[in-house]
Every structure is written in C-alpha cells, then in structure tokens.
Write an enzyme that holds these catalytic residues in place. Structure first.
Site, PDB file in Angstrom:
ATOM      1  N   GLY A 104      -2.785  -2.943  -2.201  1.00 26.62           N
ATOM      2  CA  GLY A 104      -1.482  -3.573  -1.953  1.00 26.62           C
ATOM      3  C   GLY A 104      -1.473  -4.368  -0.649  1.00 26.62           C
ATOM      4  CD  GLU A 141      -4.367  -2.523   3.302  1.00 31.88           C
ATOM      5  OE1 GLU A 141      -5.162  -3.133   4.056  1.00 31.88           O
ATOM      6  OE2 GLU A 141      -4.704  -1.553   2.601  1.00 31.88           O
ATOM      7  CG  ASN A 166      -1.760   5.711  -0.584  1.00 32.15           C
ATOM      8  OD1 ASN A 166      -1.701   6.933  -0.770  1.00 32.15           O
ATOM      9  ND2 ASN A 166      -1.926   4.834  -1.548  1.00 32.15           N
ATOM     10  CB  SER A 213      -0.898  -0.026   1.226  1.00 28.76           C
ATOM     11  OG  SER A 213      -1.687   1.118   1.229  1.00 28.76           O
ATOM     12  N   GLY A 214       0.590   2.166  -0.910  1.00 28.54           N
ATOM     13  CA  GLY A 214       1.340   3.415  -0.991  1.00 28.54           C
ATOM     14  C   GLY A 214       2.562   3.307  -1.875  1.00 28.54           C
ATOM     15  CB  THR A 222      -3.650   4.116  -7.630  1.00 20.28           C
ATOM     16  OG1 THR A 222      -4.114   3.074  -6.789  1.00 20.28           O
ATOM     17  CG2 THR A 222      -4.815   4.833  -8.242  1.00 20.28           C
ATOM     18  CB  SER A 241      -5.131   3.846   0.711  1.00 18.47           C
ATOM     19  OG  SER A 241      -4.982   2.467   0.638  1.00 18.47           O
ATOM     20  CB  SER A 242      -7.006   1.489  -4.204  1.00 14.79           C
ATOM     21  OG  SER A 242      -6.165   2.301  -4.970  1.00 14.79           O
TER      22      SER A 242
HETATM   23  N1  LIG Z   1       5.103   8.151  -9.936  1.00 15.62           N
HETATM   24  C1  LIG Z   1       4.749   8.947  -8.931  1.00 15.62           C
HETATM   25  N2  LIG Z   1       5.140  10.241  -8.947  1.00 15.62           N
HETATM   26  C2  LIG Z   1       4.818  11.052  -7.945  1.00 15.62           C
HETATM   27  N3  LIG Z   1       4.130  10.676  -6.847  1.00 15.62           N
HETATM   28  C3  LIG Z   1       3.730   9.390  -6.781  1.00 15.62           C
HETATM   29  C4  LIG Z   1       4.004   8.472  -7.803  1.00 15.62           C
HETATM   30  N4  LIG Z   1       3.474   7.277  -7.475  1.00 15.62           N
HETATM   31  C5  LIG Z   1       2.878   7.461  -6.263  1.00 15.62           C
HETATM   32  N5  LIG Z   1       3.037   8.734  -5.856  1.00 15.62           N
HETATM   33  C6  LIG Z   1       2.558   9.288  -4.575  1.00 15.62           C
HETATM   34  O1  LIG Z   1       2.284   8.236  -3.715  1.00 15.62           O
HETATM   35  C7  LIG Z   1       0.941   8.229  -3.285  1.00 15.62           C
HETATM   36  C8  LIG Z   1       0.413   6.813  -3.178  1.00 15.62           C
HETATM   37  O2  LIG Z   1       0.404   6.216  -4.419  1.00 15.62           O
HETATM   38  P1  LIG Z   1      -0.752   5.227  -4.877  1.00 15.62           P
HETATM   39  O3  LIG Z   1      -2.045   5.721  -4.428  1.00 15.62           O
HETATM   40  O4  LIG Z   1      -0.565   4.965  -6.291  1.00 15.62           O
HETATM   41  O5  LIG Z   1      -0.380   3.964  -4.034  1.00 15.62           O
HETATM   42  P2  LIG Z   1      -1.021   2.521  -4.158  1.00 15.62           P
HETATM   43  O6  LIG Z   1       0.079   1.587  -4.446  1.00 15.62           O
HETATM   44  O7  LIG Z   1      -2.114   2.549  -5.093  1.00 15.62           O
HETATM   45  O8  LIG Z   1      -1.543   2.274  -2.705  1.00 15.62           O
HETATM   46  P3  LIG Z   1      -2.818   1.498  -2.233  1.00 15.62           P
HETATM   47  O9  LIG Z   1      -2.488   0.063  -2.306  1.00 15.62           O
HETATM   48  O10 LIG Z   1      -3.005   1.947  -0.869  1.00 15.62           O
HETATM   49  O11 LIG Z   1      -3.870   1.902  -3.109  1.00 15.62           O
HETATM   50  C9  LIG Z   1       0.216   9.026  -4.318  1.00 15.62           C
HETATM   51  O12 LIG Z   1      -0.894   9.667  -3.768  1.00 15.62           O
HETATM   52  C10 LIG Z   1       1.250  10.038  -4.765  1.00 15.62           C
HETATM   53  O13 LIG Z   1       1.274  11.126  -3.894  1.00 15.62           O
HETATM   54 MG   LIG Z   2      -4.140   2.381  -5.043  1.00 18.49          MG
END
Ligand SMILES: Nc1ncnc2c1ncn2[C@@H]1O[C@H](COP(=O)(O)OP(=O)(O)OP(=O)(O)O)[C@@H](O)[C@H]1O
Ligand SMILES: [Mg+2]
Length: 1024
Positions: A352, A354, A122, A72-73, A77, A125-126
């Site tokens: 992701g 957790e 996050n 996660s994070g 996404t 977070s999705s």
């Molecule tokens: N390529 C990137 N460039 C800039 N910031 C990023 C990038 N990828 C992620 N982030 C930052 O990290 C945060 C978390 O990313 P994201 O929501 O994609 O995580 P995730 O893997 O989908 O987590 P979860 O499993 O909780 O959904 C985003 O809100 C953003 O601020």
């Molecule tokens: Mg996500």
C-alpha cells in the site's frame, strides 16, 4: 462507519474498513449466504464482489481482476485471502480440484513468511507486490494459477528501523526449527545473536513464530516441495542470516593502503560448510575485488566499509533471488498444462501507499505503483464513464475529479521522468552521486506542480522547515511524500561485485549456485544489467496491460486508525484516505450516472426471453428490440436511458430485478425444455417398448403355436401307429390262420392223394421197385454231377491242377480219372498249338531233364534259360566265314568254350561247333577249325554233379582225334551242350550218349579215364 459491519459499496466498489479484530462474518454459513446472491440484496461484503466476479467469469465468460488498494495496514492482504478462500469454497469439488485449491491457498503462508515483515504500520506488511492469476476451466473449476511478484524490499534484509522486524522467515526459523535442524543449519536459536536481526528478540504479540514455521513447512509440502528443496531453501536462508555476522576489521598494508580482513573466521567457515565452498575463496571475495587495469586483472583490497557494503549487497541479492526462485517454484507446481482453454481471475495485492518519516527508494517505487493503480481506478470509474455518457448522447453534468496522470508522468516519463533521470545518472560516466542526481531533478522538474525540493522552494522564496536538504517531495494523489535521495543511485544500480557472484557460483550448493548464473566465468558479460527502477517500471507496465484486458472489480481498503486498535475510528485519518482515493467523486458519478450499460445487441441477447415480442426471435433492429422488451416490463422510465449504441440502467436494483426475472424465466424455459424433452423421451421409449412388446408377443405366439402343432402331430402319429399296428396284427392273424388252414388242407389232400395212388398202383410196383428207384436216383445224381462239371470246368492253363472235389464218395474214383483225363487233354491241346521250334526246344528241355534232373546241381539254374543253340552269330559275323562252311546247314549248336590244357591245367578259348555229324573246335582268332571230331568217335561224356561247366569228352581209341587224348572243356551252356550232343547222337546213331555224372573222374563206371599217357594226368577231384 458501521460498528459491526466494516464494509459498504459505492456502486459496485467495495469499501472495506480494517476492523482490527476478527468478526464472525467470514464463516462457512456466510459463504453459503453470499453464494449466488443478488449483489445489492445482501449486506455489502467482500464475498459479494468475489461472488459477482466469479459468476461473471463463469457465466459471461469475462476474465476478471480484483484490484485491492489502500494504504499499508488497510487490510489488502487479508481481503485478497478472503476473496481466494471464497472462490475456493464455491468453485467445484473433487479430488483434483481440491488439490489445486489447496496448492493455491497454501502459497500464501509461504510467500508471506519470506515476503512479509512487521513494519510500524502493519505487523504483517507485504514487502513485495503480488499479482495472482487463478485459472478456471469452462465449468468454473480451478485449474491452477500463476503468481507474479514485484520488487521485494530487499534492503530490509540488512537493515530495519527500531520497532520493525526483518522478514518473518528468519524469526520463524529460529523459533520453530528443531534443535537438530538448527544444528544442521549451524544456527543459534537466540535472535539476539544475529546482526541482521538488530541483535534483538522481537516477538510479536499474538503471533506464534514457531507455529507459523510449522505451517510454512506444511504448506510447502502441500505445494509439492521435496524435502531436499525445503532443506536447500532453509540453508540459503541461514546463509543470509549468518552473513550479517561476518565481521570485518581493518589493517594497513605495507603500501599504507587500508585493507580489510576477517578476524574471526568461524561464521565464515560455517557459511562455507553450508554452501560447500572453500572459505578462503569467500574471504577473498568479501575482502578484495578484481579490477581490470590495462588488460590485466588486479586484485585490490577493500576498505572495511567497502567490505561491509559488498557483504550486505551479497546478502540482499541472495535473499531477493531466493524469493524469485520461491515464486517460480510455486508457479511450477500450480501452473496449468498448456492447451487447456481457461478463464482467468486476477487478484492484485500490492504494497500500500507508504509515508514514513524517512522515505527512500523503496517508498518511491511503492508509491509510484500505487499511483498507477489509482490511475486505472480513475480512468475506468470516473474518466471513461463520463466520457462514455457524452459519447452516447446521454444528458450529463460533468463531475470534477483529480486526474493523477500528471504525477505518473512526472515519475515515468521516458525522457524527463524521475526514473529516467535516475537511470541516466547511474549510467553516466564521471562523478555520480545523489547530489548530482538531485541537482538534475531540480533543474528538470522545477516548474512541475507536484515536485518540490529545497532548491525549488528557495527559488520561490518559500521557507519550509519540513523539507530538509538532499530531499525532494512529490505531491502524490494520497499526500505529499518527502524522499531522501540517499541510496537512490546505489539501489537503482543494484550492483553486486563480480567476485561475489563468481564465488557463489563456485559453491557446490545447487540452489545457491543456480541463483547466480552470471557468476559463471564462461558467461562474463560486460553489459550492465537493467536498473531496478527500469525493471520495476516495465513490470508495472505489463501489470497495467494485464489489468486493462480484464473486467475490473474494486476493493478499496481503509485504515481506521494508526494504532492498529479495534473499535477506534479516527475521522481525520479516514477522511484523508477517502479524499485521496477519489471516493467522493466516485459517489458523485455513481449518484448521477448509471450503474449498468450494455450494447443493445448483447442486452437483447441476454434478456429477450422476458418479452413476448422478443422471444424467441426479434426481427427488427437491436435498439428497437431492447425498447420493445423494456416496454413490456414494469420499469420506471427514469431508470433507463437509451444511448446511441448502449442501453443504460440507472440503479443496480433494476438490473438485479432484470436478472431475477431472467433467472425465473430461464428456470421456466428450462422446465419447458425439460418437459418437452422428458415427454419426447417417454414417448420414444414407449414406442420402442411397444414395438418390442409386439415383436415379443408375435414371437411368443409363433413359438406357442409351433409347440402345440408339434404336440398334435406327435399325438396323431401315435394314434395312427396304434391303429395301423392293430390293423396289421389283425391281418397277420387272419393270414396266419389262412396259411394254417391251407397247409392242413394240402397235407390232408397229399395224404389223401398218396393213399389214392398207392391204392391204385399197389398192384404194379410191388417187386424190383426199390432197385429201379435206386438206379434212377443214381443216374440222376451222376447226370447232375456231369452237368455241374460241364458248367464249372476248371481253367484250361496246363499248369493249373485244380479240380472240383467229388460231391459223393461213390464218385471219387471217377472224379480222379476225370481229373487225369482232363489234364492230359489240356496237355495235348497245349502241344498241338506249339510251333516245331518250340516243340524241339521243349523236347531238348525234356531230354535235359531226363539227363540231369536231381543229378547235377547246375541243372536247376539252366531251367529258365532257353536253349538258343547258336551263341556265336555265325551267319552275321563274316569273321566266321570258314566255320560257316564247315557247319553248312547241319549246325546244331555253336558256342565259345574253354579248353583245359592237360599239361598245365590252363585254359584256352575255343569255338565249339556241333553239327549233325561233327564236333568242331576252332581257334577264336582265325576262326580256323583246329579239331574236327566225328560224332561217332565220342565214346562217352563225363560231368560233375556240381554246378560247374566242366565236360570231359572221352573219345574212342580208334578215332583220329583220339590221339590227343580226351578233351576237357568248360562250357557256359553245359546242360544244353550235353543235351544237344545226346539228341544228335540219338538222331544219327539211334544210340544214347553214355553220360557219367560223378564226384570225381578217373576210371570206373562213375568217372572216366583216358588211356594212360593220353588222358588227363592223374586223378582230378571235382569237388573241393
Ligand atoms: N477483515 C479483517 N478482519 C480482521 N482483521 C483484519 C482484517 N483486515 C486486516 N486485518 C488486520 O489488519 C492487519 C493488516 O492487514 P493487511 O496485512 O491485510 O494489510 P495490508 O493492506 O496488506 O498492508 P500492507 O500494504 O502493509 O501489506 C492484519 O494483520 C490483521 O490483523
Ligand atoms: Mg499486505
């Protein structure tokens, strides 16, 4: 880790580290740089793998899936959005395509608003799993897509830990909704008012909820939501939020049982206004429950805690069903019409892995899903690949790796898996709670290497303070996670009191009502719905099948630190992730293995144009063809390995070199084809033009010649005409002068001869010459008149009185004379050819004319009637035998007359016979002669001058018949009768019959009167 470039490769797996700050590597220029790039010739990038997948899909017709994993994070996404935006930027243009792309991209903010939340790890977070299939046509243009969602973390609706937030939409609605909208939804702007938002205002730094709300509204508009749909969606969202504020209080009933009620009904009433439901119905559903006892429905009151449980279950259910509806509604807009052939690119962005302080049912299923994804990764990148080398007879030293199928089996095994046991516990009758479930688990999994609990530790005499009671621990691929069993049974059952679903169904809010179809009392089913765990397991299995059917592309996301800080790289944290993601083994397999493999046939088909021997056709075996082809190319031998059925290429560089050569060669071949085609087209066009030119020239020449000929002909005719005219005029002049000369000569000679004759005969004709000449001329004229008359004699018909006029006046008298003579002659000729009967008839007619013409009006009518004489048919009719005897051969006329009775003036019918001697009147009946008069007895006859048939016969006084007086008869043939009487008298006595024609009769010369007493009584007037 590269400080400014957060991505790298292991083979073609992209490793992406979350930079936690925006980097200038996702610009449109970068999109262009990676568009059609050579994967390994450019810096590692998410765009590179997206481009590779898109091109494989478009050019090689392979369905693709992009698996994005990480905890996660880690940036899954964000990575998925980058993939989508890249594909959208490079795939085709056009109004329709842009609309589809916009709809696909705009589904993200809507789903994130309803399905994402801030967690400790996050900020976005999705809280649901998302798999999106984007569908393309054969040209690689997007047609639409399908989104599948997996298990929304609905418990967040009612509860979240300190420092986290509920789903974004609640905060966005309160912050961004206009005052009017909030009033309509009966909401207050302050987050602190709402129980489900922990009564705290938690705005996120750098996040503008109000702006996001507007973006969500715009996105819904782009996707195709109607204003009514948006409003309904927000109303239901507001209902969920307000449900959290419905407070229950307890009181004791008369029976001593605890019951709950709603002391402050305002919130309830507002909810009911929103969903158009009777507040008492909702209150009853929230505070009581219908229980079936011995075929009877009994309403039992709920305790306060039961009431709150029901209320929260209702809120969770409404929200999660609303989310499903939302996904379906988006799918309706973006779905592709059936029948179109399509290629699919799937993008998986799932929650992701957790590990929290306190992990519950949600973490358990989330981690199970991640376990399955890791399994796919292991299977396709490590296990299958190594197995393939062995199968193909390639020399290979096996690389050890951790196969997590044992953990997957621990969770999903159909009989003794954790999910199966949870289901069993939920369905089992009797006392069921988390402790019994944990006991069962401890029994079944005691010996499992990846399972631990207080009880199994105790059994092994291990003391571990980190594992509290009522918990079990699983050694996941990504680490050990301790799950608290509290809530497992309840969440797995996911039950909602039927009273509540029926109350929802009873509301007059179409959207809310459609979310609770089981609330329809007609469709009450006693069957228990499938448990949350089994549903999730089934949907994960479907997802896996779907992913296995496609060509996988991996993006492994790494989280650099726990504090969401940019430029901070916590080595230990990253190392843990690298280890559990199996990246080290991945590197080892990649290093020792081959980047690319393909069946000889397919390889030869794709690259045969690179070898002289293999192009355009290879006649030998496929392997020999591939070998011959590669022998012609400058590729080091260690780069290649020949398996039994497949060719292996060690480094991607070699493959890309091959691809580059192929592209160049294809360009060359395309140019050749183009060249040939253009040559052929030009030749054909030239030939066509030449043919046309010849045809046009022929037609033109023909036309010009025809025109010239016509002109020449016209000129020739003109010349001819002039020449002929001139000749004719000359001839005419000649002839005219000849004629003049001739006439002059004739005149002169005539004069001359006249002079000569006169001179000769002058002495003989001097006296009486003129009279003789005149006589001669007269004679000649008369002769000419007669001859002309003879030749043009008028018609011989008696009635025709035409006669030519006299040509000279001196002949007029003669001509009249001749006309009369001719007429008389014609009459004579006519008379001569008449029969005696006809002649007699005409004589009779003549006689009648003399007697009656211009004297009696009846006369003209008798003209056309022939005088038949015999009108009775005496000879034919035997009835008249006696009369026949009387008539003998002397009959002149016989007819029926009417005799006027002198006394009464009445008429009686009589037969009248006129013979040469007598006039007989007989009775018609007996045909017996009644009166026989000798003709000599008739003194005279009187008739009127009118057109009647009256006839008065005056008899001589001496006659025998005369005693009776004169006879007054009416005859239809009066003219004939009188005429015949006259003629007969003339013939026999040579005396004319005295005939009187008068207006009246009675004395005098113009009428007649019988002797007094014998004649007609008085005077009778004829007229009037
Ligand atoms: N390529 C990137 N460039 C800039 N910031 C990023 C990038 N990828 C992620 N982030 C930052 O990290 C945060 C978390 O990313 P994201 O929501 O994609 O995580 P995730 O893997 O989908 O987590 P979860 O499993 O909780 O959904 C985003 O809100 C953003 O601020
Ligand atoms: Mg996500």
């Amino acid at each position: 880790m590269p400080s400014c470039h957060p991505q790298t490769y292991i083979g073609n797996v992209v490793i992406s580290v979350n930079p936690y700050r925006s980097l200038p590597i996702y610009t449109p220029e970068k999109v262009q740089e990676y568009h059609g790039c050579n994967f390994f010739a450019v810096k590692p990038h998410i765009y590179a793998i997206a481009d590779d997948a898109y091109r494989s899909l478009r050019d090689r017709d392979q369905d693709q899936c992009i698996l994005i994993t990480g905890e996660s994070g880690a940036g899954k996404t964000e990575a998925s959005k980058l993939v989508m935006s890249y594909v959208a930027a490079v795939c085709g243009k056009g109004e329709e395509v842009t609309k589809v792309k916009e709809q696909l991209l705009q589904s993200n903010p809507v789903l994130e608003a309803f399905g994402n939340a801030k967690t400790i790890r996050n900020d976005n977070s999705s809280r649901f799993g998302k798999y999106m299939d984007v569908e393309f046509d054969f040209k690689g243009e997007p047609l639409g897509g399908v989104i599948s969602n997996y298990l929304l973390e609905k418990s967040r609706v009612i509860r979240h830990v300190q420092g986290e937030r509920n789903f974004h939409i609640f905060y966005q609605l309160l912050a961004g909704g206009s005052a009017e909208l909030l009033q309509r939804l009966r909401l207050r702007q302050d987050c602190r008012h709402y129980g489900y938002l922990n009564r705290e205002s938690s705005s996120l730094p750098g996040v503008d909820d109000a702006a996001n709300f507007r973006a969500v509204q715009d996105a819904m508009g782009v996707i195709g939501f109607s204003t009514d749909e948006v409003m309904a969606l927000l109303e239901v969202t507001a209902v969920v939020l307000k449900l959290g504020n419905v407070q229950l209080s307890s009181h004791f009933q008369a029976s001593g049982m605890e019951a709950c009620s709603i002391p402050e009904p305002r919130e309830l009433e507002e909810i009911c206004q929103l969903i158009r439901l009777d507040p008492s119905a909702l209150e009853q559903a929230l505070c009581s429950r219908t229980v079936k006892a011995r075929d009877e429905m009994v309403l039992t009151s709920l305790s306060v805690s039961q009431g709150y449980y029901g209320r929260d279950a209702l809120a969770k259910n409404i929200y999660s069903r609303l989310f499903d509806w939302l996904v379906n509604r988006i799918n309706t807009s973006i779905q592709v019409k059936p029948g179109k052939q399509r290629k699919v690119m799937g993008v998986l962005d799932i929650y992701g892995f957790e590990i929290f302080q306190d992990n519950g049912f949600e973490q358990f299923v989330i981690n199970y899903c991640n376990e399955k994804l890791q399994q796919i990764f292991i299977l396709l990148t490590l296990k299958e690949e190594q197995e393939e080398y062995v199968r193909e007879g390639i020399q290979w030293t096996p690389v050890e790796f951790f196969d997590n199928s044992i953990i997957c089996n621990l969770i999903e095994n159909g009989t003794c898996g954790i999910l199966a046991m949870l289901d069993e516990e939920c369905l089992r009758p009797g006392v069921v709670n988390e402790d019994t479930f944990l006991g069962k688990l401890n029994q079944a999994c005691a010996a499992h290497r990846h399972y631990e609990s207080k009880e199994t530790q105790n059994a092994k005499r291990v003391t571990d303070a980190s594992l509290p009671p009522r918990c079990f621990r699983i050694h996941h691929y990504a680490g050990k996670v301790t799950y608290n069993v509290t809530g497992f049974i309840e969440k797995n059952n996911d039950l909602l009191f039927r009273d509540l679903s029926q109350a929802m169904w009873a509301s007059r809010h179409p959207l809310l009502r459609s979310l609770f179809p089981e609330g329809d009392p007609q469709k009450v089913s006693l069957k228990l719905p499938p448990t949350a765990g089994s549903q999730f397991k089934a949907s994960v299995a479907t997802l896996m099948r779907n992913l296995y059917s496609k060509n996988p592309n991996y993006i492994r996301c790494i989280k650099p630190n726990e504090t969401k800080a940019p430029m901070l790289f916590t080595r230990e944290l990253v190392l843990v992730q690298i280890r559990y993601l199996g990246l080290l083994e991945n590197v080892r397999v990649r290093r020792a293995g081959y980047a690319f493999r393909q069946l000889y046939g397919s390889f030869l088909e794709r690259y045969k144009m690179l070898g002289k021997k293999t192009w355009p056709r290879w006649a030998g075996s496929e392997r020999a063809g591939a070998e011959a082809l590669l022998a012609e190319l400058p590729i080091p031998a260690e780069e290649l390995a020949y398996g039994h059925t497949k060719l292996f290429i060690r480094s991607p560089r070699t493959l890309f070199d091959l691809e580059r050569r192929r592209q160049e060669r294809v360009a060359e071949l395309a140019t050749l084809i183009q060249k040939m085609f253009r040559g052929w087209r030009c030749r054909t066009q030239f030939q066509l033009m030449r043919k046309s030119q010849i045809l046009i020239a022929a037609w033109f020449r023909g036309h010009a010649q025809k025109h010239r000929y016509r002109q020449m002909r016209r000129s020739a005719l003109l010349l001819q005409a002039y020449a002929r005219g001139w000749k004719s005029r000359r001839l005419l002049r000649e002839l005219k002068s000849q004629r003049r000369r001739h006439r002059a000569a004739s005149t002169i000679s005539a004069y001359w001869r006249g002079y000569q004759v006169r001179k000769t005969y002058r002495k003989y004709f001097r006296s009486g010459a003129s009279a003789r000449l005149a006589n001669f001329i007269y004679r000649r004229l008369v002769q000419k008149f007669f001859v002309g008359l003879r030749n043009n004699l008028p018609p011989l018909a008696v009635t025709d009185r035409t006669w030519p006029p006299a040509p000279y006046r001196f002949l007029a008298g003669t001509n009249q004379e001749l006309k009369d003579i001719f007429h008389r002659w014609k009459c004579k000729k006519y008379r001569e050819q008449l029969t005696p009967q006809r002649r007699a008839l005409l004589q009779a007619k003549l006689c009648a004319s003399e007697l009656f013409k211009d004297k009696k009006t009846l006369y003209p009518k008798s003209l056309p009637q022939p005088f038949q004489g015999e009108y009775l048919g005496l000879t034919q009719n035997p009835k008249y035998q006696k009369l026949h005897a009387v008539a003998k051969d002397k009959l002149v006329m016989a007819e029926a007359v009417r005799k006027v009775n002198r006394a009464s003036g009445k008429t009686v019918p009589r037969l009248l016979l006129l013979t040469t001697e007598h006039l007989v009147l007989a009775e018609p009946k007996g045909a017996q002669p009644k009166t026989v008069l000798s003709l000599g007895d008739i003194r005279s006859v009187s008739v009127t001058r009118f057109s009647d048939g009256f006839l008065a016969l005056h008899l001589k006084e001496s006659s025998t018949g005369g005693t009776k007086g004169d006879f007054l008869l009416v005859s239809d043939h009066l003219i004939e009768l009188v005429t015949r009487l006259h003629q007969t008298l003339m013939d026999t006595t040579a005396q004319a019959l005295p005939l009187h024609i008068a207006d009246q009769y009675g004395g005098g010369a113009s009428g007649w009167a019988g002797p007094p007493g014998r004649g007609l009584q008085g005077r009778v007037s004829w007229g009037g």
